[in-house]
Design an enzyme around this catalytic site. Structure first.
Site, PDB file in Angstrom:
ATOM      1  N   HIS A  70       0.861  -1.190   0.000  1.00 53.71           N
ATOM      2  CA  HIS A  70       0.000   0.000   0.000  1.00 53.71           C
ATOM      3  C   HIS A  70       0.892   1.234   0.000  1.00 53.71           C
ATOM      4  CE1 HIS A  70      -3.883  -1.943   1.804  1.00 53.71           C
ATOM      5  NE2 HIS A  70      -3.295  -2.731   0.910  1.00 53.71           N
ATOM      6  N   GLU A  72       0.869   3.892   1.772  1.00 50.19           N
ATOM      7  CA  GLU A  72       1.296   4.324   3.101  1.00 50.19           C
ATOM      8  C   GLU A  72       2.490   3.521   3.600  1.00 50.19           C
ATOM      9  OE1 GLU A  72      -1.800   3.497   2.079  1.00 50.19           O
ATOM     10  OE2 GLU A  72      -3.304   4.215   3.497  1.00 50.19           O
ATOM     11  N   CYS A 100      -6.292   1.930   5.755  1.00 54.35           N
ATOM     12  CA  CYS A 100      -6.947   0.697   6.191  1.00 54.35           C
ATOM     13  C   CYS A 100      -6.360   0.287   7.550  1.00 54.35           C
ATOM     14  CB  CYS A 100      -6.720  -0.405   5.159  1.00 54.35           C
ATOM     15  SG  CYS A 100      -5.003  -0.988   5.068  1.00 54.35           S
ATOM     16  N   CYS A 103      -2.508  -0.369   7.439  1.00 56.43           N
ATOM     17  CA  CYS A 103      -1.732   0.871   7.364  1.00 56.43           C
ATOM     18  C   CYS A 103      -1.838   1.671   8.655  1.00 56.43           C
ATOM     19  CB  CYS A 103      -2.183   1.690   6.170  1.00 56.43           C
ATOM     20  SG  CYS A 103      -1.782   0.881   4.597  1.00 56.43           S
TER      21      CYS A 103
END
Length: 166
Positions: A70, A72, A100, A103
């Site tokens: 991801h 992040e 999410c 993260c």
């Protein structure tokens, strides 16, 4: 119902609304690279307490074949490498979409001071939509959270991307 925009009093100086918008605009710019590899256009940027950019990343799950890639997480890893340590105290993470749970957990573990994000994510959001992992009182580190910054522009990135699949 849209969750609260942030916590505490209105920020000034490097933590101003204009600075937050500039960070999200940078994250939007970074997100633009993701669709080239079939990835969802989500971008992230990490800056230090003085506002200096440490790292940027876009989603790269498809590009790397990695479910944890991801934006992040990739930005946090790169920022930690630049700083030479895993603690990102005093740093701000700006991302185009609400983090999410994975993260959010990493953000807390990295000791990020502030999280600024664009679009709310009611299906997987962990910063106020579905869950509020970042501000959960049981956590030992709780960053300031500012959501909904340039929300329409960030949501439009996702809508445009997913329109191609309908």
């Amino acid at each position: 119902m849209t969750p609260a925009r942030g916590t505490g009093s209105a920020p000034t100086g490097p933590l101003s609304a204009a600075a937050d918008e500039a960070l999200i605009r940078r994250a939007i710019e970074v997100a633009g690279a993701a669709p080239r590899t079939g990835d969802v256009p989500i971008g992230a940027v990490v800056v230090d307490a003085e506002g200096r950019e440490l790292a940027v990343a876009c989603n790269a799950r498809e590009a790397l074949g990695d479910p944890t890639a991801h934006a992040e997480l990739l930005a946090l890893r790169a920022a930690a490498a630049v700083r030479g340590e895993w603690r990102l105290e005093g740093c701000t993470l700006a991302v185009t979409v609400e983090p999410c749970t994975m993260c959010a957990g990493a953000i807390g573990l990295a000791r990020v001071a502030r999280v600024v994000f664009g679009a709310w994510e009611p299906k997987t959001g962990a910063a106020g939509s579905l869950w509020d992992v970042l501000r959960d009182r049981r956590q030992n580190h709780r960053p300031e959270v500012v959501g909904g910054v340039l929300e329409q522009e960030c949501a439009a990135l996702l809508e445009s991307f997913f329109a191609g699949f309908r």
